[in-house]
Write a protein that holds these residues in place. Sequence first.
Motif, PDB file in Angstrom:
ATOM      1  N   GLN A  99       2.629 -10.320   2.698  1.00 43.04           N
ATOM      2  CA  GLN A  99       1.577  -9.308   2.795  1.00 43.04           C
ATOM      3  C   GLN A  99       1.055  -9.200   4.228  1.00 43.04           C
ATOM      4  N   GLN A 100       0.861 -10.379   4.854  1.00 41.91           N
ATOM      5  CA  GLN A 100       0.422 -10.356   6.250  1.00 41.91           C
ATOM      6  C   GLN A 100       1.466  -9.698   7.149  1.00 41.91           C
ATOM      7  N   LEU A 101       2.771 -10.029   6.899  1.00 46.71           N
ATOM      8  CA  LEU A 101       3.843  -9.446   7.705  1.00 46.71           C
ATOM      9  C   LEU A 101       3.910  -7.927   7.519  1.00 46.71           C
ATOM     10  N   GLN A 102       3.762  -7.471   6.266  1.00 42.58           N
ATOM     11  CA  GLN A 102       3.769  -6.030   6.021  1.00 42.58           C
ATOM     12  C   GLN A 102       2.597  -5.348   6.700  1.00 42.58           C
ATOM     13  N   LYS A 103       1.446  -5.993   6.619  1.00 40.09           N
ATOM     14  CA  LYS A 103       0.286  -5.429   7.283  1.00 40.09           C
ATOM     15  C   LYS A 103       0.478  -5.381   8.795  1.00 40.09           C
ATOM     16  N   SER A 104       1.037  -6.506   9.350  1.00 39.85           N
ATOM     17  CA  SER A 104       1.295  -6.535  10.793  1.00 39.85           C
ATOM     18  C   SER A 104       2.309  -5.475  11.202  1.00 39.85           C
ATOM     19  N   ASN A 105       3.394  -5.332  10.416  1.00 41.22           N
ATOM     20  CA  ASN A 105       4.402  -4.313  10.717  1.00 41.22           C
ATOM     21  C   ASN A 105       3.813  -2.907  10.636  1.00 41.22           C
ATOM     22  N   ALA A 106       2.958  -2.701   9.615  1.00 41.15           N
ATOM     23  CA  ALA A 106       2.334  -1.384   9.496  1.00 41.15           C
ATOM     24  C   ALA A 106       1.450  -1.090  10.699  1.00 41.15           C
ATOM     25  N   ASP A 107       0.688  -2.129  11.140  1.00 38.89           N
ATOM     26  CA  ASP A 107      -0.159  -1.949  12.328  1.00 38.89           C
ATOM     27  C   ASP A 107       0.683  -1.657  13.566  1.00 38.89           C
ATOM     28  N   LYS A 108       1.781  -2.423  13.711  1.00 35.08           N
ATOM     29  CA  LYS A 108       2.647  -2.203  14.872  1.00 35.08           C
ATOM     30  C   LYS A 108       3.306  -0.833  14.827  1.00 35.08           C
ATOM     31  N   LEU A 109       3.726  -0.423  13.626  1.00 35.74           N
ATOM     32  CA  LEU A 109       4.334   0.897  13.508  1.00 35.74           C
ATOM     33  C   LEU A 109       3.336   1.991  13.863  1.00 35.74           C
ATOM     34  N   ASP A 110       2.088   1.824  13.395  1.00 34.18           N
ATOM     35  CA  ASP A 110       1.050   2.804  13.752  1.00 34.18           C
ATOM     36  C   ASP A 110       0.824   2.829  15.265  1.00 34.18           C
ATOM     37  N   GLU A 111       0.794   1.623  15.849  1.00 30.75           N
ATOM     38  CA  GLU A 111       0.606   1.555  17.300  1.00 30.75           C
ATOM     39  C   GLU A 111       1.779   2.183  18.042  1.00 30.75           C
ATOM     40  N   MET A 112       3.023   1.888  17.579  1.00 30.26           N
ATOM     41  CA  MET A 112       4.206   2.483  18.201  1.00 30.26           C
ATOM     42  C   MET A 112       4.201   4.001  18.035  1.00 30.26           C
ATOM     43  N   ARG A 113       3.768   4.470  16.847  1.00 26.83           N
ATOM     44  CA  ARG A 113       3.725   5.911  16.608  1.00 26.83           C
ATOM     45  C   ARG A 113       2.736   6.579  17.565  1.00 26.83           C
ATOM     46  N   ARG A 114       1.572   5.920  17.717  1.00 25.26           N
ATOM     47  CA  ARG A 114       0.595   6.479  18.658  1.00 25.26           C
ATOM     48  C   ARG A 114       1.128   6.471  20.088  1.00 25.26           C
TER      49      ARG A 114
END
Length: 416
Positions: A99-114
Amino acid sequence: MEIWIAVGVGAFNALLLVLLLRRPSGNNEAAALALQQSLQSMHEKLERIERELRTEITESSRGGRQELTQNLALFQQSQVQQLTLMQKSIGDTLNQQLQQLQKSNADKLDEMRRTVDEKLQTTLEKRLSESFKQVAERLEQVHNGLGQMQKLADGVGSLQRVLTNVKTRGMFGEVQLEALLEQVLTIEQYAKQVETKPRSNQRVDFAIRFPGRGGADGEPVWLPIDAKFPREDYERLLDAQDRADGVAAEVAAKALEVRIRTEAKSIAESYLAPPHTTDFAILFLPTEGLYAEVLRRPGLMDSLQRDYRVSLAGPTTLLAMLNSLHMGFRTLALEQQASEVWKVLGAVKTEFERYGDWVEKVREQVQKAADTLDRADTRSRQMRRALKNVEALPEGEAQALLPKFDDALDDTDAKV
């Protein structure tokens, strides 16, 4: 356990034997009998004790096995419970980490998208600005090009006014002809403003130099090349063709043909004088369009060659002729160099024969010297055999009586 029982029985028997041996000898039989009975009784007791011990050991081992089985069952149950707890703990930990990894990946993906959106926006703005800048520069270049085209149009008009002069048109053809000659031939292979016909005071624009009958040092033979540019007749022909006026085009073409015939006749009369020149001359037309229009006239080329011994040439045709002449000049130079090489080889052959005579003489001198050395060596051996019985003096006395060998050589060299 059985080993300790056997050891105890042996020790007891040994003690009884020692006691019996210490008693008086008169009672040996009674003692032996008593000992035997005692031993029999002891043996029975030991057997009974052994059976009891075996029974006890069997029961004890059976109880131990049951206890061990119970302990193993308890241990297995405990391990199963621990493994179940551990599995549950690991599953919870993995789920939490996932769950932490998914949350971290989602945060990183959002950051990469931005970040990508920002970079795309920046790149797009940069490209658009560069494109607008390039468009502005191209428009400025087009504007400058239009100005240059206007200047070029003015220059063309000036050139047209300049070419209106007959002398200037002749210079235009001469400049182009000179450029072609410089491109292919060397400066020694052609000349400018040459009087090819002796005492005629007529000078052709250019003439190609060929070796004369006297070879390279003799008087050359010239190939006259004259440039002509009948601009008025050619422009009337082009104007009639643009207007699609067939009658006017035919009239202008005939006028151009008459002009070319007149120029060819003038070249033949003014510049051809065999053997000082070749038996033909070249009429150079400085533009390919003019040359093509002249070639369209049926029979004009053959008529000029037959009647006036003049060949027509445009820029491309003249360049091909000059390349052929250049190859001929190179072949001639190679033949001259080959002749010179043969002369040098002949001289080398003569000198080599003299060298052979010198070698033969040197060989005879060397042979004589070798014979002299052989005779000297033979004489030396004879003298050594003759002096074999003579007693040799010590080295000091010999040096006092005779000079050193080196000093004798120096004296001999000085005399020589």
